[in-house]
Design a protein around this motif. Structure first.
Motif, PDB file in Angstrom:
ATOM      1  N   LEU A 185       0.745   1.419  10.653  1.00 20.54           N
ATOM      2  CA  LEU A 185       0.299   0.259   9.894  1.00 20.54           C
ATOM      3  C   LEU A 185       0.863   0.250   8.480  1.00 20.54           C
ATOM      4  O   LEU A 185       1.222   1.289   7.935  1.00 20.54           O
ATOM      5  CB  LEU A 185      -1.228   0.244   9.812  1.00 20.54           C
ATOM      6  N   ASN A 186       0.895  -0.932   7.920  1.00 22.86           N
ATOM      7  CA  ASN A 186       1.238  -1.102   6.520  1.00 22.86           C
ATOM      8  C   ASN A 186       0.414  -2.269   5.989  1.00 22.86           C
ATOM      9  O   ASN A 186       0.056  -3.170   6.734  1.00 22.86           O
ATOM     10  CB  ASN A 186       2.725  -1.382   6.343  1.00 22.86           C
ATOM     11  N   ILE A 187       0.128  -2.239   4.703  1.00 25.52           N
ATOM     12  CA  ILE A 187      -0.582  -3.329   4.044  1.00 25.52           C
ATOM     13  C   ILE A 187       0.355  -3.884   2.979  1.00 25.52           C
ATOM     14  O   ILE A 187       0.824  -3.142   2.120  1.00 25.52           O
ATOM     15  CB  ILE A 187      -1.893  -2.848   3.396  1.00 25.52           C
ATOM     16  N   TYR A 227      -1.720  -8.844   4.103  1.00 23.35           N
ATOM     17  CA  TYR A 227      -1.581  -8.692   5.550  1.00 23.35           C
ATOM     18  C   TYR A 227      -1.665  -7.223   5.938  1.00 23.35           C
ATOM     19  O   TYR A 227      -1.115  -6.366   5.258  1.00 23.35           O
ATOM     20  CB  TYR A 227      -0.223  -9.220   6.029  1.00 23.35           C
ATOM     21  N   VAL A 228      -2.323  -6.962   7.060  1.00 22.15           N
ATOM     22  CA  VAL A 228      -2.262  -5.658   7.709  1.00 22.15           C
ATOM     23  C   VAL A 228      -1.224  -5.820   8.814  1.00 22.15           C
ATOM     24  O   VAL A 228      -1.407  -6.616   9.739  1.00 22.15           O
ATOM     25  CB  VAL A 228      -3.631  -5.242   8.285  1.00 22.15           C
ATOM     26  N   THR A 272      -6.356  -0.363  13.015  1.00 18.93           N
ATOM     27  CA  THR A 272      -6.246  -1.687  12.416  1.00 18.93           C
ATOM     28  C   THR A 272      -7.546  -2.126  11.763  1.00 18.93           C
ATOM     29  O   THR A 272      -7.549  -2.645  10.651  1.00 18.93           O
ATOM     30  CB  THR A 272      -5.821  -2.716  13.487  1.00 18.93           C
ATOM     31  N   ALA A 299      -8.014  -0.465   8.373  1.00 22.09           N
ATOM     32  CA  ALA A 299      -7.149  -1.038   7.335  1.00 22.09           C
ATOM     33  C   ALA A 299      -7.677  -2.404   6.912  1.00 22.09           C
ATOM     34  O   ALA A 299      -7.675  -2.733   5.721  1.00 22.09           O
ATOM     35  CB  ALA A 299      -5.722  -1.141   7.855  1.00 22.09           C
ATOM     36  N   SER A 300      -8.152  -3.197   7.863  1.00 20.10           N
ATOM     37  CA  SER A 300      -8.729  -4.503   7.535  1.00 20.10           C
ATOM     38  C   SER A 300      -9.982  -4.346   6.678  1.00 20.10           C
ATOM     39  O   SER A 300     -10.201  -5.126   5.737  1.00 20.10           O
ATOM     40  CB  SER A 300      -9.068  -5.275   8.810  1.00 20.10           C
ATOM     41  N   VAL A 355      -8.930  -3.614   3.086  1.00 24.55           N
ATOM     42  CA  VAL A 355      -8.517  -4.835   2.391  1.00 24.55           C
ATOM     43  C   VAL A 355      -9.744  -5.680   2.039  1.00 24.55           C
ATOM     44  O   VAL A 355      -9.864  -6.179   0.917  1.00 24.55           O
ATOM     45  CB  VAL A 355      -7.525  -5.648   3.247  1.00 24.55           C
ATOM     46  N   TYR A 399       0.857  -1.181   0.000  1.00 25.67           N
ATOM     47  CA  TYR A 399       0.000   0.000   0.000  1.00 25.67           C
ATOM     48  C   TYR A 399       0.893   1.232   0.000  1.00 25.67           C
ATOM     49  O   TYR A 399       1.822   1.339   0.809  1.00 25.67           O
ATOM     50  CB  TYR A 399      -0.909  -0.031   1.227  1.00 25.67           C
ATOM     51  N   LEU A 459      -3.214   5.164   7.085  1.00 24.43           N
ATOM     52  CA  LEU A 459      -3.815   4.062   7.840  1.00 24.43           C
ATOM     53  C   LEU A 459      -3.724   4.371   9.327  1.00 24.43           C
ATOM     54  O   LEU A 459      -2.637   4.481   9.875  1.00 24.43           O
ATOM     55  CB  LEU A 459      -3.089   2.752   7.517  1.00 24.43           C
TER      56      LEU A 459
END
Length: 107
Positions: free
Chosen positions: A83-85, A75-76, A49, A52-53, A56, A40, A46
């Protein structure tokens, strides 16, 4: 040569380290499929959590038609406000099967 559905079943039902990864490398067809990694591009946006989920999850809902031609794990990672995706895709063919969103970077 590479049966994507068999790989999906292995991924869902077997131990990832002992069975899934070895199965992938033993059976992968480099000519018929390609592996892509995605990240992402705007992780600073973000915040939480669950948000972000949800992002996705909404993305996967919009690409439902690809389930016959590809496989993805996204993955989150991190914690709230850090956060990162990231994820990886296995797609039939050597090119992306869809137009890339400006928020994802594939390589």
């Amino acid at each position: 040569s590479f049966v994507l559905d068999a790989f999906k079943r292995t991924f869902c039902n077997e131990d990832p380290v002992k069975n899934t990864i070895p199965y992938l490398w033993e059976n992968f067809d480099k000519e018929g499929y390609s592996i892509w990694r995605c990240d992402y591009l705007y992780p600073e946006e973000l915040k939480m959590t669950f948000m972000a989920s949800n992002l996705v999850g909404g993305f996967f809902q919009r690409i439902e038609k690809l389930h016959k031609y590809g496989f993805a794990v996204i993955y989150v990672l991190g914690e709230n406000y850090k956060l990162n995706i990231s994820g990886f895709w296995i797609l039939r063919g050597q090119e992306l099967a869809f137009d890339v969103s400006s928020s994802l970077y594939f390589y």
